[in-house]
Motif scaffolding. Structure first.
Motif: not given
Length: 138
Positions: A66-69, A79-81, A87-89, A96-99
Protein backbone atom coordinates in the motif's frame (compact mmCIF):
# COMPACT_ATOMS: atom_id res chain seq x y z
CA UNK A 1 29.27 3.58 -27.93
CA UNK A 2 26.49 3.18 -25.35
CA UNK A 3 25.20 -0.38 -24.93
CA UNK A 4 22.07 -1.98 -23.53
CA UNK A 5 22.35 -3.46 -20.05
CA UNK A 6 20.43 -6.58 -19.00
CA UNK A 7 20.04 -7.59 -15.35
CA UNK A 8 18.26 -10.36 -13.45
CA UNK A 9 15.45 -9.08 -11.25
CA UNK A 10 16.10 -11.40 -8.28
CA UNK A 11 19.85 -11.91 -8.79
CA UNK A 12 22.69 -10.13 -7.03
CA UNK A 13 20.57 -8.31 -4.45
CA UNK A 14 22.50 -6.68 -1.61
CA UNK A 15 21.51 -7.14 2.03
CA UNK A 16 20.21 -3.88 3.51
CA UNK A 17 18.59 -5.48 6.60
CA UNK A 18 19.33 -9.16 7.38
CA UNK A 19 16.29 -11.40 6.80
CA UNK A 20 14.22 -8.32 5.93
CA UNK A 21 15.33 -6.16 2.98
CA UNK A 22 17.42 -6.83 -0.11
CA UNK A 23 18.00 -4.42 -2.99
CA UNK A 24 20.00 -3.51 -6.03
CA UNK A 25 20.05 -0.40 -8.16
CA UNK A 26 21.31 0.68 -11.54
CA UNK A 27 21.64 4.06 -13.16
CA UNK A 28 21.12 5.34 -16.66
CA UNK A 29 21.80 8.93 -17.67
CA UNK A 30 18.21 10.02 -16.93
CA UNK A 31 16.78 7.22 -14.73
CA UNK A 32 17.54 4.99 -11.78
CA UNK A 33 16.18 1.47 -11.51
CA UNK A 34 15.89 -0.39 -8.23
CA UNK A 35 14.69 -3.81 -7.17
CA UNK A 36 13.34 -3.84 -3.61
CA UNK A 37 12.69 -7.21 -1.95
CA UNK A 38 11.17 -7.38 1.53
CA UNK A 39 11.26 -10.76 3.29
CA UNK A 40 8.50 -11.36 5.81
CA UNK A 41 10.71 -12.70 8.62
CA UNK A 42 11.95 -9.17 9.49
CA UNK A 43 10.48 -7.14 6.64
CA UNK A 44 7.07 -6.65 8.27
CA UNK A 45 8.81 -4.54 10.94
CA UNK A 46 10.52 -2.19 8.45
CA UNK A 47 8.23 0.79 7.84
CA UNK A 48 9.28 3.34 5.24
CA UNK A 49 9.40 7.04 6.01
CA UNK A 50 7.74 9.63 3.81
CA UNK A 51 10.07 10.84 1.07
CA UNK A 52 10.04 12.70 -2.24
CA UNK A 53 11.98 12.36 -5.46
CA UNK A 54 11.39 12.55 -9.21
CA UNK A 55 8.60 10.80 -11.10
CA UNK A 56 8.43 7.07 -10.32
CA UNK A 57 7.00 4.07 -12.12
CA UNK A 58 6.59 1.13 -9.73
CA UNK A 59 5.74 -2.46 -10.69
CA UNK A 60 4.72 -4.84 -7.89
CA UNK A 61 6.20 -8.20 -8.88
CA UNK A 62 5.42 -10.43 -5.86
CA UNK A 63 3.15 -9.86 -2.87
CA UNK A 64 1.62 -6.42 -2.58
CA UNK A 65 1.96 -3.06 -0.93
CA UNK A 66 0.00 0.00 0.00
CA UNK A 67 1.45 3.34 -1.02
CA UNK A 68 0.41 6.23 1.17
CA UNK A 69 0.35 9.77 -0.19
CA UNK A 70 1.40 12.22 2.50
CA UNK A 71 3.84 12.89 5.30
CA UNK A 72 3.27 9.77 7.42
CA UNK A 73 0.26 10.92 9.38
CA UNK A 74 -3.12 9.40 10.21
CA UNK A 75 -5.54 9.86 7.32
CA UNK A 76 -2.93 9.88 4.50
CA UNK A 77 -4.51 8.61 1.27
CA UNK A 78 -3.86 4.88 0.74
CA UNK A 79 -3.37 3.35 -2.73
CA UNK A 80 -3.17 -0.48 -2.72
CA UNK A 81 -1.05 -2.38 -5.25
CA UNK A 82 -1.51 -6.11 -5.79
CA UNK A 83 1.04 -8.37 -7.46
CA UNK A 84 1.42 -7.64 -11.18
CA UNK A 85 0.08 -4.11 -10.88
CA UNK A 86 1.90 -0.85 -11.54
CA UNK A 87 1.56 2.78 -10.56
CA UNK A 88 3.00 6.14 -11.48
CA UNK A 89 3.93 8.39 -8.55
CA UNK A 90 4.13 12.05 -9.61
CA UNK A 91 7.39 13.91 -9.04
CA UNK A 92 7.74 15.53 -5.60
CA UNK A 93 4.64 13.79 -4.15
CA UNK A 94 5.47 12.80 -0.57
CA UNK A 95 4.82 9.07 -0.16
CA UNK A 96 5.74 5.95 1.83
CA UNK A 97 4.60 2.35 1.85
CA UNK A 98 3.58 -0.74 3.76
CA UNK A 99 4.19 -4.25 2.41
CA UNK A 100 1.89 -7.26 2.07
CA UNK A 101 3.65 -10.58 1.67
CA UNK A 102 2.79 -13.25 -0.88
CA UNK A 103 2.76 -17.01 -0.35
CA UNK A 104 6.57 -17.03 -0.63
CA UNK A 105 6.84 -14.58 2.28
CA UNK A 106 8.12 -11.86 -0.08
CA UNK A 107 7.03 -8.43 -1.30
CA UNK A 108 9.12 -7.35 -4.31
CA UNK A 109 8.94 -4.34 -6.63
CA UNK A 110 10.80 -2.82 -9.52
CA UNK A 111 11.00 0.99 -9.32
CA UNK A 112 12.13 3.35 -12.07
CA UNK A 113 12.71 7.00 -11.10
CA UNK A 114 13.64 10.02 -13.18
CA UNK A 115 15.86 11.87 -12.57
CA UNK A 116 18.14 9.24 -10.99
CA UNK A 117 18.16 8.91 -7.20
CA UNK A 118 21.71 9.76 -6.12
CA UNK A 119 20.95 8.92 -2.46
CA UNK A 120 21.04 5.22 -3.43
CA UNK A 121 24.84 5.52 -3.67
CA UNK A 122 27.15 3.91 -6.22
CA UNK A 123 25.83 0.86 -8.08
CA UNK A 124 28.24 -1.56 -6.41
CA UNK A 125 27.32 -0.40 -2.89
CA UNK A 126 24.54 -1.44 -0.52
CA UNK A 127 21.64 0.80 -1.59
CA UNK A 128 20.08 3.39 0.66
CA UNK A 129 16.40 2.80 1.50
CA UNK A 130 14.24 5.40 3.32
CA UNK A 131 13.36 3.40 6.43
CA UNK A 132 11.41 5.27 9.08
CA UNK A 133 14.32 5.80 11.51
CA UNK A 134 17.15 6.16 8.95
CA UNK A 135 18.99 9.39 8.22
CA UNK A 136 18.87 10.33 4.54
CA UNK A 137 22.06 10.27 2.47
CA UNK A 138 22.95 13.45 0.63
Amino acid sequence: MTKCRVFGIDDGLKEVVADGLYMKHLFGKQISVSVVKFVEKVGHDLPAKAHVHGEEASLQLVGGCTVFEGLGQEGDAAVPMAAHSAMIIPAQLSHYGSNHFGAQGVSMRLNVVTPPRPEFGPEDSVPYYPLKNRVERS
